[in-house]
Write an enzyme that holds these catalytic residues in place. Structure first.
Site, PDB file in Angstrom:
ATOM      1  N   LYS A  90       0.852  -1.198   0.000  1.00  0.00           N
ATOM      2  CA  LYS A  90       0.000   0.000   0.000  1.00  0.00           C
ATOM      3  C   LYS A  90       0.875   1.231   0.000  1.00  0.00           C
ATOM      4  O   LYS A  90       1.796   1.348   0.826  1.00  0.00           O
ATOM      5  CB  LYS A  90      -0.891  -0.012   1.273  1.00  0.00           C
ATOM      6  CG  LYS A  90      -1.842   1.176   1.344  1.00  0.00           C
ATOM      7  CD  LYS A  90      -3.102   0.921   0.539  1.00  0.00           C
ATOM      8  CE  LYS A  90      -3.887   2.179   0.234  1.00  0.00           C
ATOM      9  NZ  LYS A  90      -3.460   2.865  -1.013  1.00  0.00           N
ATOM     10  N   GLN A 111       7.295   3.899   3.932  1.00  0.00           N
ATOM     11  CA  GLN A 111       5.905   3.439   4.023  1.00  0.00           C
ATOM     12  C   GLN A 111       5.773   2.196   4.914  1.00  0.00           C
ATOM     13  O   GLN A 111       4.729   1.996   5.539  1.00  0.00           O
ATOM     14  CB  GLN A 111       5.407   3.142   2.599  1.00  0.00           C
ATOM     15  CG  GLN A 111       3.908   3.288   2.403  1.00  0.00           C
ATOM     16  CD  GLN A 111       3.451   4.722   2.158  1.00  0.00           C
ATOM     17  OE1 GLN A 111       4.079   5.454   1.424  1.00  0.00           O
ATOM     18  NE2 GLN A 111       2.352   5.114   2.787  1.00  0.00           N
ATOM     19  N   LYS A 114       5.470   3.648   8.476  1.00  0.00           N
ATOM     20  CA  LYS A 114       4.274   4.491   8.554  1.00  0.00           C
ATOM     21  C   LYS A 114       3.015   3.628   8.593  1.00  0.00           C
ATOM     22  O   LYS A 114       2.146   3.800   9.454  1.00  0.00           O
ATOM     23  CB  LYS A 114       4.229   5.406   7.324  1.00  0.00           C
ATOM     24  CG  LYS A 114       3.039   6.339   7.288  1.00  0.00           C
ATOM     25  CD  LYS A 114       2.818   6.980   5.919  1.00  0.00           C
ATOM     26  CE  LYS A 114       4.054   7.631   5.362  1.00  0.00           C
ATOM     27  NZ  LYS A 114       3.747   8.525   4.213  1.00  0.00           N
ATOM     28  N   LYS A 126       5.310   1.689  -3.211  1.00  0.00           N
ATOM     29  CA  LYS A 126       5.304   3.051  -3.749  1.00  0.00           C
ATOM     30  C   LYS A 126       5.606   2.982  -5.238  1.00  0.00           C
ATOM     31  O   LYS A 126       6.301   2.069  -5.680  1.00  0.00           O
ATOM     32  CB  LYS A 126       6.387   3.903  -3.066  1.00  0.00           C
ATOM     33  CG  LYS A 126       6.175   5.391  -3.214  1.00  0.00           C
ATOM     34  CD  LYS A 126       5.219   5.921  -2.168  1.00  0.00           C
ATOM     35  CE  LYS A 126       4.796   7.330  -2.430  1.00  0.00           C
ATOM     36  NZ  LYS A 126       4.036   7.891  -1.288  1.00  0.00           N
ATOM     37  N   GLY A 165      -2.672   8.259  -4.374  1.00  0.00           N
ATOM     38  CA  GLY A 165      -2.006   9.453  -4.892  1.00  0.00           C
ATOM     39  C   GLY A 165      -0.765   9.842  -4.101  1.00  0.00           C
ATOM     40  O   GLY A 165      -0.471   9.285  -3.048  1.00  0.00           O
ATOM     41  N   ASP A 166      -0.036  10.782  -4.640  1.00  0.00           N
ATOM     42  CA  ASP A 166       1.103  11.434  -3.977  1.00  0.00           C
ATOM     43  C   ASP A 166       1.336  12.692  -4.820  1.00  0.00           C
ATOM     44  O   ASP A 166       0.384  13.161  -5.477  1.00  0.00           O
ATOM     45  CB  ASP A 166       2.333  10.505  -3.959  1.00  0.00           C
ATOM     46  CG  ASP A 166       3.438  10.980  -3.012  1.00  0.00           C
ATOM     47  OD1 ASP A 166       3.373  10.685  -1.815  1.00  0.00           O
ATOM     48  OD2 ASP A 166       4.367  11.687  -3.469  1.00  0.00           O
ATOM     49  N   THR A 209      -4.622  13.539   5.043  1.00  0.00           N
ATOM     50  CA  THR A 209      -3.216  13.728   5.421  1.00  0.00           C
ATOM     51  C   THR A 209      -3.045  15.051   6.168  1.00  0.00           C
ATOM     52  O   THR A 209      -2.423  15.099   7.241  1.00  0.00           O
ATOM     53  CB  THR A 209      -2.302  13.681   4.175  1.00  0.00           C
ATOM     54  OG1 THR A 209      -2.666  12.547   3.389  1.00  0.00           O
ATOM     55  CG2 THR A 209      -0.854  13.598   4.565  1.00  0.00           C
ATOM     56  N   ASN A 240      -2.253  19.018  -2.020  1.00  0.00           N
ATOM     57  CA  ASN A 240      -3.272  18.347  -1.205  1.00  0.00           C
ATOM     58  C   ASN A 240      -2.953  18.421   0.296  1.00  0.00           C
ATOM     59  O   ASN A 240      -3.811  18.808   1.104  1.00  0.00           O
ATOM     60  CB  ASN A 240      -3.384  16.878  -1.661  1.00  0.00           C
ATOM     61  CG  ASN A 240      -4.270  16.075  -0.738  1.00  0.00           C
ATOM     62  OD1 ASN A 240      -3.788  15.448   0.201  1.00  0.00           O
ATOM     63  ND2 ASN A 240      -5.564  16.114  -0.967  1.00  0.00           N
ATOM     64  N   SER A 376      -6.929   5.770   3.566  1.00  0.00           N
ATOM     65  CA  SER A 376      -6.927   4.882   2.394  1.00  0.00           C
ATOM     66  C   SER A 376      -7.319   3.471   2.813  1.00  0.00           C
ATOM     67  O   SER A 376      -8.062   2.771   2.119  1.00  0.00           O
ATOM     68  CB  SER A 376      -5.530   4.825   1.765  1.00  0.00           C
ATOM     69  OG  SER A 376      -5.349   5.855   0.829  1.00  0.00           O
TER      70      SER A 376
END
Ligand code: NDP
Ligand code: 2IT
Length: 444
Positions: A90, A111, A114, A126, A165-166, A209, A240, A376
């Protein structure tokens, strides 16, 4: 040689020139060496760190697409599937010309910890591309997204790998990718998150976020008997994460003085008006300096960073290594007391040490920006049972998740004798969960 030093040497040797990846691994190894020392024999035997720093799988692929002028274009696509120890891979997709294997590896590695901190069952991945969405029209964006997902579709799925997204990827790009994913697989399923509400997305994912960042800052301040209310806050970025951090900080009574993009920052002494920011960035898709056309009392400072503005709290929400040692010195000399990372690794290691040595409460991105991936995961579960939750319901769960991340991070730091060192706390707390899962699953 110490086990963590051996591992670092291996990472540098087997991933030459990947400086961002080296930086991310070094930071984690520095933090967890106190845990490793306690279990060194067992971890060496299991080759636990060797496995942790080696992605389970890594895809690179050619993306050929036709632009709106009928010209063929070629970009490179990436997806690193770093760890499935605690759940399906993820993590987001970044579209930016600076994307390369080092950037993707650093983001995928971060990630792991996290996602573990969120308490959700999500592993780490990622991806992205060196495609530059800036200045591209809708046809270009759609054509690129479709070509990108035609290749990526082979490797993803709701129980396998779930991108989101990123930088450069929001609900619009996710929508184009989701449409083509559905056409290719003929399945309407949660293989991507950050979808719009009309395509099975979750309420609060857009805000998550930035809101989560504000919630964890509130927890950090609460522990000191303080609150965001009345504080001066400096934010970088205007995408964002920055937008919704500004929105929530403002709702909580803070005064946000700045927002920025790669061309400079805007300063509004009366507090950034988030509706105007959204109009410029989300509707017009313009540049941050246009804010001053609509708010004549605000000023645009070209080619400078917002860290020169005196503040109580600084929230870097743009890009890696954007807050450097000189910025840290300036923040300290202006009296800043709290820094929390909305972006991934926006503070250089020297700047982190300087801030911590000077008594600043510093929350690293893998804890502070975990609200996005946490929601998410809530989107994945809503898709799984085909039931949508209300805004307040998801928002309340996000608050609880951020509170629990704060508690876990601060307790882990304390347990190892480094009270208040949230970098150590976040890495240790995340690592322990993943290490347990890896041990229990045997040599895979
Ligand atoms: P967006 O694409 O929405 O916004 C990115 C912002 O960062 C823009 O203002 C952009 O300005 C600025 N920026 C990008 N590159 C640079 C650069 N080299 N120098 C200066 N400014 C730059 O991305 P997000 O808001 O989604 O992401 C921001 C950060 O937050 C990233 O580090 C991302 O990894 C992280 N993050 C995002 C999450 C999410 O849910 N979206 C979750 C967790 C972390 P410009 O337009 O000029 O490039
Ligand atoms: O860095 C990140 O955590 C993200 N870009 C969000 C990832 C996600 O899967 O929501």
């Amino acid at each position: 040689m110490k086990y963590v030093e051996e591992i670092m040497e291996k990472v540098v040797k087997s991933n030459p020139g990947q400086k961002e990846f080296h930086q991310a691994v070094q930071e984690v190894l520095n933090s967890i060496s106190v845990v490793i020392e306690k279990h060194e024999e067992e971890y060496r035997e299991l080759k636990l760190l060797e496995r942790l720093v080696e992605p389970e799988r890594s895809h690179t692929f050619r993306v050929t697409w036709v632009d709106s002028n009928g010209k063929i274009q070629v970009n490179r696509g990436y997806r690193v599937q770093f760890s499935s120890a605690i759940g399906p891979y993820k993590g987001g997709l970044r579209f930016h010309p600076s994307v390369n294997q080092s950037i993707i590896n650093f983001l995928g590695f971060e990630q792991i910890f996290k996602n573990a901190l969120t308490g959700q069952s999500i592993g780490a991945g990622k991806g992205g591309s060196d495609f530059d969405p800036r200045g591209k029209n809708d046809i270009d964006i759609m054509n690129f997204c479709q070509s990108f997902i035609i290749e990526l579709e082979k490797y993803i799925g709701p129980n396998e790998d779930v991108p989101a997204g990123d930088i450069g990827v929001g609900s619009k790009e996710i929508g184009y990718m989701y449409g083509m994913y559905k056409k290719l697989t003929h399945r309407y399923e949660g293989a991507l998150t950050g979808k719009s509400l009309f395509c099975g997305g979750s309420l609060v994912r857009t805000e998550a976020t930035g809101y989560g960042l504000a919630y964890i800052v509130e927890e950090m301040l609460r522990a000191k008997g303080e609150a965001i209310s009345g504080k001066k806050v400096v934010v970088s970025g205007s995408g964002n994460v920055a937008t919704y951090a500004i929105e929530k900080v403002t709702q909580l009574g803070g005064v946000v003085l700045t927002a920025s993009d790669s061309s400079g920052y805007i300063y509004d002494a009366n507090g950034i008006k988030v509706d105007i920011l959204k109009e410029i960035k989300e509707v017009r898709r313009g540049r941050i300096k246009e804010y001053c056309d609509l708010v004549p009392t605000a000023v645009f400072v070209p080619d400078k960073k917002a860290w020169e503005v005196p503040c109580d709290i600084a929230l870097p929400c743009a890009v890696q290594n954007e807050l450097q040692i000189d910025d840290a010195k300036q923040l300290i000399s202006n009296g800043c007391m709290t820094v929390a990372e909305g972006a991934n690794m926006p503070t250089t290691p020297e700047a982190v040490s300087y801030l911590q040595d000077n008594g600043v409460m510093f929350m690293p991105g893998k804890a502070a920006n975990a609200g996005g991936v946490a929601v998410s995961s809530l989107e994945m579960s809503q898709n799984g049972i085909r039931k949508n939750r209300s805004f307040d319901d998801v928002d309340n769960e996000l608050k609880l998740i951020m509170k629990s991340i704060y508690t876990e991070v601060s307790q882990a730091a304390k347990e190892y004798g480094h009270e208040g060192n949230y970098v150590m706390g976040a890495n240790i707390a995340g690592f322990r969960k993943v290490a347990k899962a890896m041990r229990e699953q045997g040599n895979v």
